[in-house]
Each structure stands twice: as C-alpha cells, then as structure tokens.
Scaffold this motif. Sequence first.
Motif, mmCIF file in Angstrom:
data_model
loop_
_atom_site.group_PDB
_atom_site.id
_atom_site.type_symbol
_atom_site.label_atom_id
_atom_site.label_comp_id
_atom_site.label_asym_id
_atom_site.label_seq_id
_atom_site.Cartn_x
_atom_site.Cartn_y
_atom_site.Cartn_z
ATOM 1 N N GLY A 285 0.996 -1.165 -0.089
ATOM 2 C CA GLY A 285 -0.235 -0.218 0.006
ATOM 3 C C GLY A 285 0.753 1.071 0.099
ATOM 4 O O GLY A 285 1.865 1.409 -0.678
ATOM 5 N N CYS A 286 0.412 2.216 0.789
ATOM 6 C CA CYS A 286 1.238 3.305 0.789
ATOM 7 C C CYS A 286 2.455 3.227 1.559
ATOM 8 O O CYS A 286 2.643 2.641 2.534
ATOM 9 N N SER A 287 3.762 3.531 0.722
ATOM 10 C CA SER A 287 4.879 3.304 1.375
ATOM 11 C C SER A 287 5.299 3.808 2.606
ATOM 12 O O SER A 287 6.055 3.450 3.407
ATOM 13 N N PHE A 288 4.552 4.882 2.844
ATOM 14 C CA PHE A 288 5.015 5.708 4.020
ATOM 15 C C PHE A 288 4.279 5.146 5.164
ATOM 16 O O PHE A 288 4.366 5.311 6.382
ATOM 17 N N ALA A 289 3.382 4.233 5.045
ATOM 18 C CA ALA A 289 2.164 3.835 6.127
ATOM 19 C C ALA A 289 3.225 3.312 7.458
ATOM 20 O O ALA A 289 2.769 3.462 8.410
ATOM 21 N N PRO A 290 4.401 2.456 7.534
ATOM 22 C CA PRO A 290 5.016 2.190 8.455
ATOM 23 C C PRO A 290 5.465 3.192 9.423
ATOM 24 O O PRO A 290 5.604 2.990 10.548
ATOM 25 N N ARG A 291 5.485 4.574 8.972
ATOM 26 C CA ARG A 291 6.128 5.591 9.735
ATOM 27 C C ARG A 291 5.035 6.554 9.982
ATOM 28 O O ARG A 291 5.298 7.461 10.520
ATOM 29 N N CYS A 292 3.819 6.236 9.389
ATOM 30 C CA CYS A 292 2.912 7.452 9.542
ATOM 31 C C CYS A 292 1.815 7.466 10.489
ATOM 32 O O CYS A 292 1.293 6.104 11.106
ATOM 33 N N ASP A 293 1.733 8.507 11.415
ATOM 34 C CA ASP A 293 0.960 8.507 12.655
ATOM 35 C C ASP A 293 -0.739 8.439 12.263
ATOM 36 O O ASP A 293 -1.346 8.282 13.254
ATOM 37 N N VAL A 298 -7.425 1.973 5.313
ATOM 38 C CA VAL A 298 -7.337 2.262 3.737
ATOM 39 C C VAL A 298 -6.075 2.213 3.180
ATOM 40 O O VAL A 298 -5.998 2.245 2.166
ATOM 41 N N CYS A 299 -4.906 2.549 4.274
ATOM 42 C CA CYS A 299 -3.654 2.821 3.589
ATOM 43 C C CYS A 299 -3.273 1.581 3.070
ATOM 44 O O CYS A 299 -1.830 1.696 2.572
ATOM 45 N N ALA A 300 -3.646 0.257 3.449
ATOM 46 C CA ALA A 300 -2.946 -0.764 2.614
ATOM 47 C C ALA A 300 -3.348 -0.961 1.328
ATOM 48 O O ALA A 300 -2.593 -1.616 0.444
ATOM 49 N N ALA A 313 -0.460 12.150 -2.881
ATOM 50 C CA ALA A 313 -0.968 10.777 -2.897
ATOM 51 C C ALA A 313 -0.986 10.193 -1.508
ATOM 52 O O ALA A 313 -0.182 9.778 -0.873
ATOM 53 N N CYS A 314 -2.081 10.466 -1.137
ATOM 54 C CA CYS A 314 -2.522 10.118 0.608
ATOM 55 C C CYS A 314 -4.045 9.994 0.393
ATOM 56 O O CYS A 314 -4.866 10.670 0.160
ATOM 57 N N HIS A 315 -4.317 9.030 1.189
ATOM 58 C CA HIS A 315 -5.940 8.790 1.687
ATOM 59 C C HIS A 315 -6.263 9.642 2.417
ATOM 60 O O HIS A 315 -7.480 10.002 2.515
ATOM 61 N N LEU A 316 -5.656 9.901 3.397
ATOM 62 C CA LEU A 316 -5.979 10.903 4.441
ATOM 63 C C LEU A 316 -4.994 12.130 4.682
ATOM 64 O O LEU A 316 -4.134 12.248 5.757
HETATM 65 S S1 SF4 Z 1 -2.450 8.793 5.916
HETATM 66 FE FE1 SF4 Z 1 -1.704 8.944 3.726
HETATM 67 S S2 SF4 Z 1 0.633 8.970 4.170
HETATM 68 FE FE2 SF4 Z 1 -0.325 7.951 5.979
HETATM 69 S S3 SF4 Z 1 -0.345 5.788 5.662
HETATM 70 FE FE3 SF4 Z 1 -2.349 6.640 4.741
HETATM 71 S S4 SF4 Z 1 -1.983 7.258 2.793
HETATM 72 FE FE4 SF4 Z 1 0.016 7.043 3.467
#
Ligand code: SF4
Lengths: 318, 220
Positions: A285-293, A298-300, A313-316
């Motif tokens: 999914g989103c490559s940043f997900a493991p670091r994103c608070d 949905v980010c999968a 490019a972000c769901h939220l």
């Molecule tokens: S909120 Fe946005 S940046 Fe964070 S994991 Fe989801 S898609 Fe990625």
Amino acid sequence: MVNELVLDHLSVRFALPGKFSLPGATVAAVNDVSLRIRPGECVALVGESGCGKTVLANALLGFLPGNAQTSGTATLTGDGPSLDLLTTSDTVLATTVRGRRIGLIPQSPAAHLTPVRTARAQLEEAVRVHHPTDTAPRDHAHRVAARAGLSPDDLDRYPHELSGGMAQRVANALALVGDPWLLIADEPTTGLDRHLVDGLIEEFRRMVADGRAVLLITHDLAAAQRIADRIAVMYAGRIIEIGPTRKVLEVPRHHYSRGLVDALPDRAFTPIPGQPPLLTDLPAGCSFAPRCDQAAPVCAERPTLTDDDHAVACHLPC
Amino acid sequence: MLTGLRADAITAGYDPRHPVLTDFSLTVHSGQTFGLAGPSGSGKSTLARVLALLHKPFAGTVHLDGVPVTGFRQRAPRAQRTRIGVLFQQPRLSVDPRMTLRTAIAEPLRANGRPADRVDELAELVMLTPELLVRRPHEVSDGQLQRACLARALALRPGYLVCDEMTTMLDASTTAALVNVIRDYQRQTGAGVLAISHDTVLLDHWADHVVTLDNATAGN
Ligand code: SF4
C-alpha cells in the motif's frame, strides 16, 4: 511544437547481481512517476538519498547502468524531433540531446572540468562541437562566459586556479553552450558556502527568466525553497506530493512532506520516526504507512497522486 | 579536574608558509556543543583534524582534559585518541567499501581489543535495523551510512565528538535524527561536541554557541 518534457508512468528497476547480499532481488528505484516540465519554470525534485531522484535524472540523460529496466515514457518535444528518452539510443542522445536540448549541471564542477586545460580551451571546444559552423568560436565562448558571469581573463585559468564559485560558473557556461532549454542540476548546492548558493540561485533564476527550465535534484529542502517554482517530493521512488513551492512548504498535504518540513532546524527540528522502506521490499500500500501516525486500514491500498494544482498521494491528507 | 578539549594558539595547514589557520584558540567544554561556522577554505576542517588528533599543527597545543597532547595521527597516545570520536562529511570516504555495516561499526572495538557485543546496541541507538547491518556501503543510502559512522564514532564512548560537516549530504529528517542521537548521548555521558558546518541556520539551532571562522581569523 513547444518545448516540453513529459514523464508518463516512468519506472526504473534494477536486478541485483549475485555479489550483493540480496542476490536475485529487484530494486524498485523509481515507481510510476508522471511529471510535466515546461520552459520558464524551476521544478525541484526533493527527497532523501536513496529515494530515486538521482536515478530518475540519470534515466532522462541516458546514464542508467546495464542492469536497469525501464517502463513508461519520457517524451521530449520541441527543438527537434519528439523522442522518448527511455528508448532513444545512446548515440542519438549523445549527439542530439545531451548538451543541446538537455544540459547537465554537475554536482562538483571542479571535478567535472579537465584539470590540464584552461577554462577557455574547454569552453571553446564545447563551442566547436555544438556550433561547428561558427567562424569565431572564441568570441562565442566569451559571450557564453559573460552570460554566466565570467570575464575573458577568468577563462585563462586552469581548473585548480578557479575558486569554487568560478568553477561553478564555468560549469554553468559549459552547460549553456549548446543552448539547451532544459537544465538538469543534480545536488548543485551541496556543500557550497552561502554566497555560492546565492550566486547559483541567481543564475538559475536568470536561466528561467531566459525561458529555460531547470530540474533541480536535491535533498535540501531549504535550497529548493529558495529556487523552485514547484516542488515535487519523492519518497521510496514515488512522487507523493507536488505543487507550488509555497504551498508544499507552508501547507504540506502528505504526512511525509509535513515531517520533512518539521525536521528543518528553523522549524521543529524533529526527525520523522523510523526509516524509509527497503527498495527491494516495498509495502503493497502506501510506502509511508509504517512511519505514518495517521495510517488507517485504507492505507493498505496504494494511494494515487491527485491531478490538481497541489497534488498529493495520500488517503487522509493533512 | 580540568575538562575540555582545547585548541591553544593553533597554527596549522599543509604549507608552513601559508597556514590556513593562525594562532587560533577554542575550547569545547564537556556537555556542551560548540558551533563553528565559516566558508570553505577558512580552516574549519583543518581545525577539526587537529582536534581529532589526525593532523599535527605547525604550532600551538591541544589539551585534552587538561593534559597536553604529545603526538598526532599514529603517534597520538591511544588513551587520548579513543577519547575523541570523529564524523566527516562523506561517509563513503570513511568506510571501507568491503566491510558490512556491522563490521564497520565494530572496527574501533576490535582495534582496541574490546568485545564486539555492543554493536547491536550501537546500531539501535542510530536506528539501523538488523537487515541493514549485513549490507555493504554501496547497498545503503548516504543517510544510512552516516548513521553507521555515528555508531562507530560512539563505540568507545568518547568524551568528545568532532563533527565536520556531518550533515551536508543528509536530508532534513536524517539530520534532525542524528543531531538528536548526539544530544541524547551528551545528556547521558556529558560529552562535549564540536559541530562544524557552513550551515549557520543549522548551527544556530544545534549549538550552545557559535563562532564564525572567517578568512581574517584564519591564515592570511
Ligand atoms: S495517511 Fe496518507 S501518508 Fe499516511 S499511511 Fe495513509 S496514505 Fe500513507
């Protein structure tokens, strides 16, 4: 036809040879990058080392190593036939594109110059290569040098006699000899003193005002802020946000961009927790997900870049 | 006891007739971060090498915790040399390309006959994951390699850390992360840090006080 460079779903992968610690793995260095660059603007591609920005620049210049596989297109139009830079032969790139339609501003100009020849000799040779019918190559070299802020006397020096700022100007002049409309600058400000960065920024602004385009590749958000009209933020090989410089820096929409802005010493000076994913093992999914608070179920699924003026490019988004 | 890493009237460079640094003094106090700014050619890096005992000055003395240093490079007494950790701008030039990150971090421990079992702890300190430790320099990014260099620099628990343009190649987040690691280390150990950079915005936010070396204070 107008001058334009259009990247359409450009990807670059490397198959790792056996001598690496991960034999048989594939490095997904650039993933699905779409971007349009036109004359009269400076676009900065910002991201940390290893995010794919230099690979992307190398793909556009035909400098990829043999184990690279590309997909998508990079279409160069105007000033000559339309070309897909990814499939054009190196001979054609060397004789009709590099230096003529796309100029390269190297990272360490002093190392880029031939040590045993004066700046004039190198500039005149470039004039002869690019303008073989010009009967006064010396005058031509002086004109180009003057445009880059050099006097004829400066040209009598050998590279080791040039100050950092002058070496930079010689490199800029060399890049401009063939009159390319697009300049690609890879980390040009790294390690430069403040006054040299100021000079370079002025030079880039002048090139843009002359109707050229500058694609600036940098890890330095503060430098990008001072030069670019638009900033594209790259993470794990993808452009995850792109928009007008002020907007990206003041109201970042992607959580990674916000983290980068907050990491600046004159902002919160706080790092983004964790580290970027391995390019051999990107999350689905989103490559940043493991670091994103803000990561949510949905980010999968991989977010796609929106197509508005300030795209994310972000769901939220923030 | 006198503490501090002190440069006392240092004149140094590569040509005695044209030293890049003349009669220059500064003291890095324990627990503090001394910021040194200045353009290239102002002698910052020469001073870094002198204070890291890697370059012999033409004149002047380096004092380490009140004791004058009597030798530089291979001649620096081991007990003094291991009190000072160093980080440079280009991690690629300071790590043997054949070594894995794990071997590189363990290098000072091995060289000083200490057990290498601290490597995991050091790696964790700089947030390097186990799968990165088996890689070689060309398989990691500049930021990851600089993290390994920081772990290596801290391996012998130095009392002082000399950081010469350590963040030049790094993005904002990696810069902030490494500066935080260094600050935590200082809080725990009371180490003194010399932070050298041409980036005054960074030094203003990192160092306790900043001195600018210009060509007037340096050489001629
Ligand atoms: S909120 Fe946005 S940046 Fe964070 S994991 Fe989801 S898609 Fe990625």
